[in-house]
Design a protein around this motif. Sequence first.
Motif, mmCIF file in Angstrom:
data_model
loop_
_atom_site.group_PDB
_atom_site.id
_atom_site.type_symbol
_atom_site.label_atom_id
_atom_site.label_comp_id
_atom_site.label_asym_id
_atom_site.label_seq_id
_atom_site.Cartn_x
_atom_site.Cartn_y
_atom_site.Cartn_z
ATOM 1 N N ARG A 36 31.201 -37.212 75.070
ATOM 2 C CA ARG A 36 31.231 -37.614 73.662
ATOM 3 C C ARG A 36 32.664 -37.914 73.233
ATOM 4 O O ARG A 36 33.578 -37.142 73.513
ATOM 5 C CB ARG A 36 30.661 -36.492 72.810
ATOM 6 C CG ARG A 36 30.576 -36.825 71.341
ATOM 7 C CD ARG A 36 30.002 -35.691 70.554
ATOM 8 N NE ARG A 36 28.562 -35.537 70.784
ATOM 9 C CZ ARG A 36 27.778 -34.770 70.042
ATOM 10 N NH1 ARG A 36 28.281 -34.079 69.037
ATOM 11 N NH2 ARG A 36 26.497 -34.681 70.304
ATOM 12 N N GLU A 38 34.997 -38.798 69.896
ATOM 13 C CA GLU A 38 34.984 -38.766 68.435
ATOM 14 C C GLU A 38 36.255 -39.384 67.870
ATOM 15 O O GLU A 38 37.359 -39.093 68.349
ATOM 16 C CB GLU A 38 34.885 -37.318 67.947
ATOM 17 C CG GLU A 38 33.556 -36.678 68.255
ATOM 18 C CD GLU A 38 33.519 -35.208 67.875
ATOM 19 O OE1 GLU A 38 33.808 -34.893 66.707
ATOM 20 O OE2 GLU A 38 33.216 -34.387 68.758
ATOM 21 N N GLY B 24 41.125 -40.812 70.407
ATOM 22 C CA GLY B 24 40.106 -39.925 69.875
ATOM 23 C C GLY B 24 39.990 -38.688 70.750
ATOM 24 O O GLY B 24 40.797 -38.457 71.634
ATOM 25 N N THR B 25 38.964 -37.907 70.484
ATOM 26 C CA THR B 25 38.764 -36.662 71.221
ATOM 27 C C THR B 25 37.573 -36.819 72.160
ATOM 28 O O THR B 25 36.478 -37.189 71.720
ATOM 29 C CB THR B 25 38.445 -35.520 70.241
ATOM 30 O OG1 THR B 25 39.399 -35.581 69.186
ATOM 31 C CG2 THR B 25 38.528 -34.174 70.931
ATOM 32 N N PHE B 26 37.785 -36.508 73.434
ATOM 33 C CA PHE B 26 36.696 -36.609 74.387
ATOM 34 C C PHE B 26 36.247 -35.221 74.819
ATOM 35 O O PHE B 26 37.061 -34.339 75.061
ATOM 36 C CB PHE B 26 37.110 -37.411 75.625
ATOM 37 C CG PHE B 26 35.995 -37.529 76.628
ATOM 38 C CD1 PHE B 26 34.993 -38.465 76.460
ATOM 39 C CD2 PHE B 26 35.932 -36.686 77.727
ATOM 40 C CE1 PHE B 26 33.945 -38.560 77.356
ATOM 41 C CE2 PHE B 26 34.886 -36.774 78.637
ATOM 42 C CZ PHE B 26 33.891 -37.712 78.448
ATOM 43 N N SER B 27 34.938 -35.032 74.925
ATOM 44 C CA SER B 27 34.426 -33.763 75.438
ATOM 45 C C SER B 27 33.179 -34.023 76.286
ATOM 46 O O SER B 27 32.465 -35.002 76.069
ATOM 47 C CB SER B 27 34.092 -32.811 74.290
ATOM 48 O OG SER B 27 33.169 -33.423 73.414
#
Lengths: 152, 36
Positions: A36, A38, B24-27
């Motif tokens: 994911r 964001e 952005g932020t990836f997880s």
Amino acid sequence: MSVILPIELLKEAFKQAQQMPQLVGPVPPGYSVTGRLEPPSGMGWVFTGFMFGGHLADGSSIPGYNFATGKGLVWKATYANVQPLRTFVDRTFYLTSDYLYQQIFYGPRPVTKFLEVTITNTLDQTVYFSNTAFVFELPLDRIMELFAGEGR
Amino acid sequence: MDVDERRAEEFVRRNLVFSGDRVGTFSIVRVERVKT
């Protein structure tokens, strides 16, 4: 395959520097990996294309998805949005040779909440999957203006 | 999540590279075994 952006979006895209974030990671054989991405707070994205690649541990390129054997990589994305924009669940992409190692123009797809991508590997070896996105970033309210009317 | 899936997830996490940290932020949300 190509896409022509609506003129308002094209003007915006030219004003913004297009970014090309790239993700590279292993997908073990017989596994799916879901990630994911964001956007920063108060910002959103417009995706206009992707590039896919896959290599084995020895550096050789993977073959395109084979429908006869069911072996290859399968990619699926969800573009999650805040109201009133709708969340868009994309169709499944079987990464045949038509899709690997080249830029795929498509969309534009807005993301105001998160982008979720699932890659599934049905080959017999671990694949080091590379996913590059073509995207530009805008303030949330500007995205809402540009995509007004597409929500409901 | 079984032992193999946990190992697979650890393997993916250790070897993943993301060039867009400023974007952005990836997880990783999940790593699952599929039927092949």
